[in-house]
Design a protein around this motif. Structure first.
Motif, mmCIF file in Angstrom:
data_model
loop_
_atom_site.group_PDB
_atom_site.id
_atom_site.type_symbol
_atom_site.label_atom_id
_atom_site.label_comp_id
_atom_site.label_asym_id
_atom_site.label_seq_id
_atom_site.Cartn_x
_atom_site.Cartn_y
_atom_site.Cartn_z
ATOM 1 N N CYS A 24 6.372 -17.734 -13.691
ATOM 2 C CA CYS A 24 6.421 -18.844 -12.475
ATOM 3 C C CYS A 24 5.278 -18.790 -11.449
ATOM 4 O O CYS A 24 5.100 -19.586 -10.756
ATOM 5 C CB CYS A 24 7.778 -18.124 -11.536
ATOM 6 S SG CYS A 24 9.284 -18.106 -12.996
ATOM 7 N N GLY A 25 4.378 -17.464 -11.504
ATOM 8 C CA GLY A 25 3.423 -17.523 -10.667
ATOM 9 C C GLY A 25 2.465 -18.425 -10.887
ATOM 10 O O GLY A 25 1.773 -19.065 -10.219
ATOM 11 N N ALA A 43 3.734 -21.832 -10.026
ATOM 12 C CA ALA A 43 3.799 -22.151 -8.619
ATOM 13 C C ALA A 43 2.083 -22.235 -8.166
ATOM 14 O O ALA A 43 1.976 -22.868 -7.219
ATOM 15 C CB ALA A 43 4.233 -21.041 -7.946
ATOM 16 N N THR A 44 1.310 -21.836 -9.014
ATOM 17 C CA THR A 44 -0.174 -22.223 -8.686
ATOM 18 C C THR A 44 -0.836 -23.267 -9.535
ATOM 19 O O THR A 44 -2.045 -23.321 -9.652
ATOM 20 C CB THR A 44 -0.896 -20.787 -8.697
ATOM 21 O OG1 THR A 44 -0.802 -19.970 -10.067
ATOM 22 C CG2 THR A 44 -0.572 -19.835 -7.796
ATOM 23 N N ILE A 59 -5.010 -15.210 -12.045
ATOM 24 C CA ILE A 59 -5.785 -14.821 -10.757
ATOM 25 C C ILE A 59 -5.196 -15.275 -9.388
ATOM 26 O O ILE A 59 -5.098 -14.756 -8.341
ATOM 27 C CB ILE A 59 -7.138 -15.205 -10.637
ATOM 28 C CG1 ILE A 59 -7.907 -14.392 -12.091
ATOM 29 C CG2 ILE A 59 -8.152 -14.693 -9.395
ATOM 30 C CD1 ILE A 59 -9.317 -14.909 -12.216
ATOM 31 N N LEU A 60 -4.675 -16.515 -9.392
ATOM 32 C CA LEU A 60 -4.219 -17.227 -8.173
ATOM 33 C C LEU A 60 -3.037 -16.663 -7.850
ATOM 34 O O LEU A 60 -2.621 -16.444 -6.523
ATOM 35 C CB LEU A 60 -3.684 -18.518 -8.363
ATOM 36 C CG LEU A 60 -5.092 -19.531 -8.196
ATOM 37 C CD1 LEU A 60 -4.989 -20.832 -9.048
ATOM 38 C CD2 LEU A 60 -5.502 -19.663 -6.853
ATOM 39 N N THR A 61 -2.206 -15.791 -8.497
ATOM 40 C CA THR A 61 -1.014 -15.060 -8.265
ATOM 41 C C THR A 61 -1.586 -13.909 -7.620
ATOM 42 O O THR A 61 -0.881 -13.316 -6.544
ATOM 43 C CB THR A 61 -0.038 -14.806 -9.404
ATOM 44 O OG1 THR A 61 0.466 -16.205 -9.866
ATOM 45 C CG2 THR A 61 1.274 -13.918 -9.200
ATOM 46 N N GLN A 81 -4.286 -13.377 -6.203
ATOM 47 C CA GLN A 81 -4.723 -13.569 -4.778
ATOM 48 C C GLN A 81 -3.344 -13.678 -3.663
ATOM 49 O O GLN A 81 -3.618 -13.441 -2.534
ATOM 50 C CB GLN A 81 -5.483 -14.892 -4.977
ATOM 51 C CG GLN A 81 -6.944 -14.833 -5.594
ATOM 52 C CD GLN A 81 -7.594 -16.054 -5.610
ATOM 53 O OE1 GLN A 81 -7.010 -17.094 -6.151
ATOM 54 N NE2 GLN A 81 -8.871 -15.961 -4.984
ATOM 55 N N GLY A 82 -2.394 -14.535 -4.211
ATOM 56 C CA GLY A 82 -1.009 -14.601 -3.368
ATOM 57 C C GLY A 82 -0.883 -13.220 -2.793
ATOM 58 O O GLY A 82 -0.367 -13.081 -1.792
ATOM 59 N N LEU A 83 -0.616 -12.459 -4.004
ATOM 60 C CA LEU A 83 0.019 -11.185 -3.531
ATOM 61 C C LEU A 83 -0.908 -10.291 -2.630
ATOM 62 O O LEU A 83 -0.433 -9.564 -1.783
ATOM 63 C CB LEU A 83 0.238 -10.396 -4.776
ATOM 64 C CG LEU A 83 1.165 -10.958 -5.851
ATOM 65 C CD1 LEU A 83 1.295 -10.133 -7.228
ATOM 66 C CD2 LEU A 83 2.641 -10.733 -5.310
#
Ligand SMILES: [Zn+2]
Lengths: 318, 143
Positions: free
Chosen positions: B32-33, B36-37, B62-64, B66-68
């Motif tokens: 889902c991460g 979502a990205t 990587i975008l997940t 970064q989000g975390l």
């Protein structure tokens, strides 16, 4: 590869420096609340600046914003990448590396800077170039080159909102060690196994059975630890052992910070402990804050199972 | 409603620790991460594609990560903080079944510009360092 071949290859790859990967391209969708909410839910980010219009209206910004870490999200190509990406300068460069044996790929660094926040309704425009390519490097993964792309983000007014530098290592893969990677299930790591040789195996086997033994010279009764074949006092090689009460006092201690080794629990305190029997003993101190540990502190040891495979004496404040 | 507090530079000292955050790495979070990205690379949603690259399962994009990382920083600072930069070194993959623990510490404060730098490490319990880097936040000027 001969020196000439290497030179010819490097001439080809370095020609990519400065090449455009994509011209300034507006995202297919404007920044919007639906995509922001989905992102915030999955990331678990409850920041009201992203999803709470009522709060945001009263905030210094006056409106919700997109999470900055979504900057690159808006320009993503989409589902089409499941069947491959459209050719561009980056994929050409990657293919060139692959053809010359540099087939390994590893994203190593990503740095984003943000100059201006975006809000629903804004359009993010992204352009990307190949910014630099390193010299040939010897890395832990194998010989290779780092290349870095630079993405520049603007909004619909042409204002610069951010940049992203993404560094990738292209390397010649080395013979893979039998990696944990191929295991079907993840193994929770355990501590480094104790080295059990001719002279100390007996000690560890007693530890496995929940006892800490101290070696004793049969000739002069001197105690010694760690286990070794000969008495330092009288050079006798005859010995037996006694069981320690594990009562002790800290002589010296330190906290291990880096590198953290998988299988160990942190914070990790290592101490030299003077046992009541008189010998010194190295062990972990647990059951208190690291800041509470001090020289002279009275401690009491317990042999415990610290992971699936390991029995160890650990010392608690007495 | 607006009982969210945001730190100012005066509230912060070098060496301040951020509250640690444990993230359960589940297939749901990884897949889902990625969606979502808008990251549809098969290795993030198709186990067979991930296994073909030598990993045991789908792995976090990587975008997940970064989000975390930004979530971890702004959970601590409060919502009026503005994220100025995010600098990540990438380590071992996050794969379902792992737990990633994030820890952070204030390393620099620039009162003139009202910014703080936070060093952050995300370590998973199986392979160790997943990401390590820094986040810079601009905090509100004191009233
Ligand atoms: Zn002796």
């Amino acid at each position: 590869m001969t020196t000439e071949d290497l030179k010819a290859f490097e001439d080809k790859i370095y020609a990519f420096v400065g090449r455009e990967v994509c011209p300034p391209t507006p995202a297919k969708d404007a920044v919007n609340g639906a995509m922001i909410r989905q992102w915030a839910e999955v990331i678990g980010d409850t920041n009201p600046a992203y999803t709470d219009d009522t709060w945001a209206a009263t905030s210094s910004r006056g409106q919700t914003i997109a999470p900055p870490a979504m900057m690159y999200v808006w320009g993503q190509e989409g589902f089409a990448v499941t069947t491959g990406r459209a050719p561009d300068a980056q994929s050409e460069l990657v293919n060139l590396f692959n053809e010359h044996g540099y087939s390994g790929v590893l994203g190593t660094n990503v740095k984003q800077e943000y100059f201006k926040e975006t809000s629903p309704g804004d359009t993010v425009v992204m352009a990307m170039t190949i910014d630099n390519i390193s010299e040939r490097k010897t890395t832990g993964r194998g010989p290779g080159y780092f290349f870095e792309t630079l993405a520049t983000f603007t909004n619909q007014h042409g204002e610069k909102i951010g940049t992203q530098r993404f560094k990738v290592l292209k390397f010649i893969p080395q013979e893979q060690p039998a990696a944990a990677a191929s295991e079907e299930t993840l193994q929770v790591p355990t501590r480094i196994a104790s080295p059990r040789g001719h002279d100390n195996k007996w000690w560890w086997e007693a530890c496995d059975a929940g006892k800490v033994l101290i070696q004793r010279c049969k000739n002069c009764q001197t105690l010694r630890h760690p286990p070794r074949p000969m008495c330092g006092e009288c050079q006798s090689m005859e010995w037996d052992s006694i069981e320690s009460t594990l009562e002790g006092e800290i002589l010296s201690h330190t906290q291990i910070h880096h590198p953290k080794i998988p299988g160990y629990q942190y914070p990790l305190i290592c101490a030299v402990i003077k046992l009541a029997e008189g010998t010194n003993f190295m062990a972990n101190v647990v059951g208190c804050e690291p800041s509470d540990v001090h020289i002279g502190m009275k401690v009491k040891g317990v042999v415990e199972q610290v992971d699936e495979k390991t029995m160890l004496p650990q010392f608690y404040p007495a | 409603m607006s009982d969210y507090k945001t730190l100012t530079c005066a509230d912060v000292s070098i060496g301040d620790k951020l509250p640690p955050l444990d993230i359960d790495i589940t297939t749901g979070l990884v897949v889902c991460g990625a969606l979502a990205t808008r990251d549809f690379e098969p290795v993030h949603h198709n186990k067979a594609a991930a296994v073909a690259t030598g990993l045991p399962d789908v792995f976090m994009n990587i975008l997940t990560s970064q989000g975390l990382m930004t979530r971890f920083a702004t959970d601590w600072s409060g919502p009026e903080a503005v994220v100025k930069s995010l600098d990540l070194r990438l380590g071992a993959p996050n794969v379902p079944g792992m737990v990633m623990t994030m820890t952070g510490e204030v390393t620099a404060i620039d009162s003139d510009n009202s910014t703080v730098d936070i060093a952050v490490v995300g370590e998973n319990n199986i392979w160790g360092m997943h990401m390590q880097g820094s986040v810079q936040l601009a905090l509100p000027q004191e009233a």
